[in-house]
Design a protein around this motif. Sequence first.
Motif, PDB file in Angstrom:
ATOM      1  N   ASP A   1      80.540  89.044  41.203  1.00  0.00           N
ATOM      2  CA  ASP A   1      81.708  88.794  41.359  1.00  0.00           C
ATOM      3  C   ASP A   1      82.125  87.298  40.779  1.00  0.00           C
ATOM      4  O   ASP A   1      83.438  87.401  40.471  1.00  0.00           O
ATOM      5  N   SER A   2      81.279  86.370  40.870  1.00  0.00           N
ATOM      6  CA  SER A   2      81.787  84.960  40.435  1.00  0.00           C
ATOM      7  C   SER A   2      82.082  85.065  38.936  1.00  0.00           C
ATOM      8  O   SER A   2      82.802  84.176  38.303  1.00  0.00           O
ATOM      9  N   ALA A   3      81.529  86.026  38.079  1.00  0.00           N
ATOM     10  CA  ALA A   3      81.857  85.812  36.620  1.00  0.00           C
ATOM     11  C   ALA A   3      83.272  86.566  36.548  1.00  0.00           C
ATOM     12  O   ALA A   3      83.900  85.942  35.643  1.00  0.00           O
ATOM     13  N   THR A   4      83.494  87.469  37.243  1.00  0.00           N
ATOM     14  CA  THR A   4      85.087  87.876  37.184  1.00  0.00           C
ATOM     15  C   THR A   4      86.037  86.786  37.531  1.00  0.00           C
ATOM     16  O   THR A   4      86.954  86.821  36.925  1.00  0.00           O
ATOM     17  N   SER A   5      85.581  86.030  38.688  1.00  0.00           N
ATOM     18  CA  SER A   5      86.524  85.040  39.021  1.00  0.00           C
ATOM     19  C   SER A   5      86.774  84.089  38.086  1.00  0.00           C
ATOM     20  O   SER A   5      87.760  83.406  38.006  1.00  0.00           O
ATOM     21  N   ASN A   6      85.741  83.904  37.303  1.00  0.00           N
ATOM     22  CA  ASN A   6      85.699  82.699  36.308  1.00  0.00           C
ATOM     23  C   ASN A   6      86.426  83.114  34.894  1.00  0.00           C
ATOM     24  O   ASN A   6      86.320  82.461  33.922  1.00  0.00           O
ATOM     25  N   GLY A   7      86.830  84.285  35.011  1.00  0.00           N
ATOM     26  CA  GLY A   7      87.569  84.991  33.755  1.00  0.00           C
ATOM     27  C   GLY A   7      86.708  85.600  32.848  1.00  0.00           C
ATOM     28  O   GLY A   7      87.227  86.114  31.649  1.00  0.00           O
ATOM     29  N   ILE A   8      85.430  85.824  33.138  1.00  0.00           N
ATOM     30  CA  ILE A   8      84.742  86.760  32.124  1.00  0.00           C
ATOM     31  C   ILE A   8      84.814  88.026  32.759  1.00  0.00           C
ATOM     32  O   ILE A   8      84.224  88.751  33.604  1.00  0.00           O
ATOM     33  N   ILE A   9      85.519  88.908  32.005  1.00  0.00           N
ATOM     34  CA  ILE A   9      85.982  90.489  32.368  1.00  0.00           C
ATOM     35  C   ILE A   9      85.408  91.117  31.201  1.00  0.00           C
ATOM     36  O   ILE A   9      85.779  90.947  30.167  1.00  0.00           O
ATOM     37  N   TRP A  10      84.652  92.156  31.314  1.00  0.00           N
ATOM     38  CA  TRP A  10      83.964  92.913  30.252  1.00  0.00           C
ATOM     39  C   TRP A  10      85.126  94.086  29.874  1.00  0.00           C
ATOM     40  O   TRP A  10      85.762  94.593  31.021  1.00  0.00           O
ATOM     41  N   GLN A  11      85.173  94.561  28.758  1.00  0.00           N
ATOM     42  CA  GLN A  11      85.936  95.313  28.012  1.00  0.00           C
ATOM     43  C   GLN A  11      84.866  96.634  27.618  1.00  0.00           C
ATOM     44  O   GLN A  11      84.200  96.265  27.151  1.00  0.00           O
ATOM     45  N   TYR A  12      85.355  97.661  28.352  1.00  0.00           N
ATOM     46  CA  TYR A  12      84.571  98.921  27.898  1.00  0.00           C
ATOM     47  C   TYR A  12      85.133  99.312  26.576  1.00  0.00           C
ATOM     48  O   TYR A  12      86.532  99.787  26.432  1.00  0.00           O
ATOM     49  N   GLY A  13      84.496  99.485  25.622  1.00  0.00           N
ATOM     50  CA  GLY A  13      84.883  99.943  24.279  1.00  0.00           C
ATOM     51  C   GLY A  13      84.249  99.075  23.190  1.00  0.00           C
ATOM     52  O   GLY A  13      83.515  98.251  23.298  1.00  0.00           O
ATOM     53  N   HIS A  14      84.948  99.288  22.045  1.00  0.00           N
ATOM     54  CA  HIS A  14      84.722  98.331  20.893  1.00  0.00           C
ATOM     55  C   HIS A  14      85.647  97.376  20.468  1.00  0.00           C
ATOM     56  O   HIS A  14      86.585  97.172  21.057  1.00  0.00           O
ATOM     57  N   PRO A  15      85.260  96.195  20.025  1.00  0.00           N
ATOM     58  CA  PRO A  15      86.125  95.119  19.465  1.00  0.00           C
ATOM     59  C   PRO A  15      86.837  95.285  18.339  1.00  0.00           C
ATOM     60  O   PRO A  15      87.476  94.305  17.727  1.00  0.00           O
ATOM     61  N   TYR A  16      86.856  96.495  17.444  1.00  0.00           N
ATOM     62  CA  TYR A  16      87.533  96.638  16.048  1.00  0.00           C
ATOM     63  C   TYR A  16      88.930  96.953  16.186  1.00  0.00           C
ATOM     64  O   TYR A  16      89.304  96.890  15.135  1.00  0.00           O
ATOM     65  N   SER A  17      89.550  96.984  17.282  1.00  0.00           N
ATOM     66  CA  SER A  17      91.018  97.151  17.445  1.00  0.00           C
ATOM     67  C   SER A  17      91.689  95.950  17.918  1.00  0.00           C
ATOM     68  O   SER A  17      93.192  96.005  17.925  1.00  0.00           O
ATOM     69  N   GLN A  18      91.060  95.046  18.529  1.00  0.00           N
ATOM     70  CA  GLN A  18      91.568  93.869  19.092  1.00  0.00           C
ATOM     71  C   GLN A  18      92.155  93.079  17.728  1.00  0.00           C
ATOM     72  O   GLN A  18      91.700  92.946  16.822  1.00  0.00           O
ATOM     73  N   THR A  19      93.185  92.160  18.311  1.00  0.00           N
ATOM     74  CA  THR A  19      93.666  91.023  17.281  1.00  0.00           C
ATOM     75  C   THR A  19      93.321  89.552  17.661  1.00  0.00           C
ATOM     76  O   THR A  19      93.825  88.831  17.004  1.00  0.00           O
ATOM     77  N   GLU A  20      92.770  89.321  18.832  1.00  0.00           N
ATOM     78  CA  GLU A  20      92.535  87.951  19.494  1.00  0.00           C
ATOM     79  C   GLU A  20      91.735  87.400  18.511  1.00  0.00           C
ATOM     80  O   GLU A  20      91.897  86.209  18.280  1.00  0.00           O
ATOM     81  N   ILE A  21      90.791  87.847  18.504  1.00  0.00           N
ATOM     82  CA  ILE A  21      89.437  87.302  17.456  1.00  0.00           C
ATOM     83  C   ILE A  21      89.625  87.947  16.117  1.00  0.00           C
ATOM     84  O   ILE A  21      89.257  89.123  16.144  1.00  0.00           O
TER      85      ILE A  21
END
Length: 547
Positions: free
Chosen positions: A209-229
């Motif tokens: 839970d500490s990871a979620t509170s620190n902003g580390i939230i896992w995304q389920y899926g692949h990173p090839y459709s995102q545009t942030e990075i």
Amino acid sequence: MSINLRDTLLASLTSLPGTREFHIHVLVSSPRKHTALFPFARPRPRTYLQDILVLLSEQPTPDAPRILVTAIEACLYNIPSTSSAIFYVSKVDTTGQGAYPSPTSILVRTLLTLYANPATRPISATHFWIQLFARAQGQYLFANSSEHPGKRPLTDVKLCAWWKRVLTEVAMNLQSLGDVFSTIKPYYILPGYNEDEAFMSLRVASTPDSATSNGIIWQYGHPYSQTEIPLPCPEDTSSDQKNLGHFIPSFDDDPKSRFIDELAYTTEGDLIKSPIKKRSRTLHTEGSESKKGKDKDKSANEVDGKEEPPLGELRKVTPEEFWERMSFRQECVAGAVTGFFSLGMSSKAVKDEGGEEPRASTSAPSPLAPQPGQVSSQINKRIMTSLLTAVEFSTTERAIKATESLEGAIKGLCEGITPLAAGQGNSTGHILRAPTPVQGSSDRRTPEREVSGESTYLAPPKTPPPRVKHGKGVVVDVSPNPFPEPVTSMETYESFIYGSVGVSNPGPTSRRAEEGLSRGGQENAEVGTGQPHVTVLAVRKKKKRSA
């Protein structure tokens, strides 16, 4: 800022409980040109590759022999055109013959954090990706180590949970650096599972839970459709057709690479695509130099004046469909849970006093320039071949001999000594110097077999790479490397490659199941054998009724 990788890894081991001495060997190859990361991209980006090999051995007492306990194989890809880099964890393995607790987890975390941190990263890249494929198996780097009774690899689900926990800790370490990254995004996908099924499968060892509170939230899926990075491969702006080859990188021994290769050379009727007929080259007597210059400037994607479209189904399959179809691949439906993990991050631009981002300097060092402590890629190849084909770790005695052989081979290569080839001499790893002829000697004896170059190396015979693959010519780097291969010496060995550290800390109060993994990032666990607490429940007997 130059950081010594060997010293950083050794320093991370000093906090481990117990008393023992660690010995580490770190081999990082000099950069070289690489064309196979995005083989179907149009145009293909210029990429530079470095091989990384970490071997860790330990001894419980100064008089005890050394024995290898952990090995990590990884690759660093540098794509300057997009200011991106990919750190691919190829294999992680353990022998199961070390003391508790295993140093593997902290060693992997330290290695990933060092390369992901812009302050300690040895290359210049604004966008950085950590990628791996997790698949549980008994062994991958230490031959026959699965036969040792002390090695108990994690199951498929626990392996994926282990990697998710390790990458979460890496992301938290990076986030604690302060205002360094503009974004940090972790992604994972278990082919064949939806998000709820994947979360429930990994819930026992899921992100705290500490990871979620620190902003580390896992995304389920692949990173090839995102545009942030931004993705490592630049987009093809010359064509309206989408090319899957710009999204999916190709790594050695990775199911994504095999699948995209099939998509590229498969037509609608599941037939191998016929090669495109190219115009034959002829010699010209007049204007040959100008013609040669025009041919050189002509894009490799143009055939007879027309732009070549993406191969096979690459122009039809989207990244979403690619991952959906990955769920039906043999590697993902063989009865075991597998996982793909990606951790992407973008560094914030460093601005000058005027608040503007500095422009790229034309005097920046070449990405091919070797750095202090780096070795030739042939040394990495030799040691990896020795590790995979010349030694084994099925018993403690054989593991001790294998450790002596590998560590002696690394030192021998730095001294200019050639290790014995497979089948020559015994398996204790003795090394021989090339015989020096003595002039004027009257001794008549059979000349020694020449011990030099590749002839005595442990590499098994293999077929050379084809010039034509699937009807298309294989593109190779024809331009030479302007920098010579680094010459390894004992100074390099003692300053960058080999090191040791003694650990003497209070031991753990109890032995619990030890962390570990197996392939793909893939380590093999050594499970503790402590006595668990057992509660015995008494059975209340039912009283009989009186007649």
